[in-house]
Scaffold this motif. Structure first.
Motif, short mmCIF file in Angstrom:
data_model
loop_
_atom_site.label_atom_id
_atom_site.label_comp_id
_atom_site.label_asym_id
_atom_site.label_seq_id
_atom_site.Cartn_x
_atom_site.Cartn_y
_atom_site.Cartn_z
N LEU A 6 40.45 37.79 45.01
CA LEU A 6 39.33 37.12 45.68
C LEU A 6 39.47 35.61 45.61
N THR A 59 37.88 33.75 36.89
CA THR A 59 36.69 34.24 37.59
C THR A 59 36.40 33.36 38.80
N MET A 60 35.63 33.91 39.75
CA MET A 60 35.22 33.15 40.92
C MET A 60 34.29 31.99 40.54
N TYR A 118 41.16 42.29 40.49
CA TYR A 118 40.66 42.15 41.85
C TYR A 118 40.05 40.75 42.07
N GLU A 119 39.43 40.21 41.03
CA GLU A 119 38.82 38.89 41.15
C GLU A 119 39.89 37.81 41.38
N LYS A 120 41.08 38.00 40.85
CA LYS A 120 42.18 37.07 41.12
C LYS A 120 42.52 37.05 42.61
N LYS A 164 38.71 45.19 37.65
CA LYS A 164 37.78 44.21 38.20
C LYS A 164 38.33 42.80 38.05
N PHE A 165 38.88 42.49 36.88
CA PHE A 165 39.44 41.16 36.65
C PHE A 165 40.65 40.91 37.57
#
Length: 444
Positions: free
Chosen positions: A407, A348-349, A403-405, A400-401
């Motif tokens: 980011l 996570t960010m 895509y967070e990588k 979503k997970f």
């Protein structure tokens, strides 16, 4: 006699014969004339069993067998094990070989079946893939011999107990050696650039051109030539390359039976070998709550053995990794500007932002490459077609997970920190290519 009965086994053929005779005896109860015929068949079976035992036991040697093991196993790779057999019987025998494999593999149905002619020698090779570093204990080698009658089998047990250590993947060293010395850089659209360095290793005196460092002007040569002359120095070729392995709980996640820690260890071994062959200094250390398993970056013949032995017993400690301690230790002990290949993982960010200040501080004095992992199972899940509302919801969360990588990669790039986001199985080759790219672009 006790040894004889311990080694004697009745085969499936024997039990089928006994079962058929039992049925015939039941039938003979209704047909009395058949009783004596069936009784005769029973005695014939007994005689055949005795004859089979004589065939198998009169020759004391029987079968000779041995197992050839490597000195050490390579973690995550297919390792060959060889079994050698020699038939000392004077007739053809059917063999069933059962090897007592280490408990780590939990294999209870391993067997090799074959037929061997008189005085024939045969070799069999099977492969094993260990996924945990440590000691692997092999048991005895059991060989069951059957004659052409096939009613009984003789077990010969060969004492072949041995312990083989399982090291990080040294088989990958040769596999990836060619990448460092082949033209893989063309895939990046790069060419090798000869940089003019600033070390004290003198190369030549040349005429001054715009852009040369005025601090390197050679005044004596300038006076003789009546024009500005500058000293040119060779680029520093031997640079420290450190593999920094996070062994906190985030590295315990398994993929294809290997943990992320094991993938990082295998990649460390390979990149260290290539760095040494590229005339760089290779070193490594691990960290979690504190820094451990330190090997100072050097370029010497024993360096690979030091790194291999240090990686052998590295295990996760299931704690939260302390990146502030990592920063302090690097500042204190790594004085020369180095390439730091940091193997860790972020999901996570928020997890990244807690550690980002330390990454920025490290990157000011060293070239930091943060290497973390793509969840390949999430990728497979998102690639599947959703068939109901629940699956659509789960697929959305998985995307979503993922895509967070991406980011996280963008966030690190924003602060000038090099990154590698890779599938675990592609870690080694991606790390090598990043190292070659950095060397070619002269970033270090």
């Amino acid at each position: 006699m006790k040894q004889f009965f311990k080694s004697l086994y009745f085969t499936k053929r024997f039990f089928i014969a006994i079962f058929l005779l039992a049925i015939l005896f039941v039938v003979s109860y209704f047909f009395g004339n058949l009783f004596w015929v069936i009784k005769l068949l029973f005695f014939i079976l007994i005689l055949l069993v005795v004859a089979d035992c004589l065939l198998l036991y009169l020759n004391k040697t029987g079968i000779q067998a041995s197992r050839l093991l490597p000195e050490k196993l390579s973690n995550g790779d297919e390792n060959p094990i060889e079994i050698k057999l020699v038939n000392r019987f004077q007739f053809t025998v059917a063999l069933k070989i059962i090897d007592e494999l280490p408990i780590q593999w939990q294999i209870r149905d391993f067997k090799i079946e074959t037929v061997v002619k008189p005085s024939e020698e045969k070799k069999f090779t099977y492969t094993v893939r260990p996924t945990e570093r440590g000691e692997y204990h092999f048991g005895n080698l059991n060989v069951f011999s059957s004659s052409i009658l096939g009613l009984v089998s003789r077990r010969q047990q060969f004492s072949a107990e041995a312990m083989v250590p399982n090291y990080p993947s040294f088989l990958q060293l040769k596999k990836y050696d060619f990448i460092a010395f082949s033209n893989r850089l063309k895939f990046f659209g790069l060419k090798k650039i000869r940089r003019i360095g600033n070390t004290m290793e003198f190369e030549q005196i040349k005429e001054y051109v715009a852009g040369d460092d005025i601090r390197n002007i050679n005044w004596k040569a300038t006076a003789k030539k009546s024009e500005l002359m500058v000293n040119q120095f060779q680029d520093e070729k031997s640079q420290p390359i450190y593999s920094v392995i996070d062994k906190g709980r985030v590295m315990k996640m398994p993929f294809n039976n290997l943990s992320l820690l094991d993938y990082a260890i295998n990649a460390t071994l390979v990149i260290s070998n290539i760095a040494l062959k590229k005339q760089d200094k290779a070193g490594m250390f691990t960290f979690s709550r504190k820094i451990e398993d330190r090997v100072v970056a050097q370029r010497r013949s024993s360096q690979m053995n030091l790194i291999l032995e240090s990686l052998y017993n590295v295990k996760t400690d299931f704690s939260e990794s302390d990146f502030s301690r990592l920063y302090v230790d690097i500042k204190r002990h790594v004085k020369q500007r180095s390439l730091l290949l940091l193997y860790t993982n972020f999901e996570t960010m928020d997890a990244l932002h807690r550690q980002l200040p330390y990454f920025q501080a490290i990157n000011k004095t060293h070239l930091l490459v943060v290497i973390f992992f793509e969840n390949t199972e999430l990728k497979e899940f998102t690639d599947r077609k959703a068939s109901n509302t629940r699956e659509i919801f789960e697929k959305t969360i998985a995307e979503k997970f993922r895509y967070e990588k991406k980011l996280i990669v963008n966030e690190l790039h924003k602060y000038g920190i090099q990154t590698i986001l890779t599938a675990p199985e592609a870690l080694t080759v991606n790390t090598i290519n990043k190292y070659l790219e950095i060397k070619a672009r002269g970033l270090l």
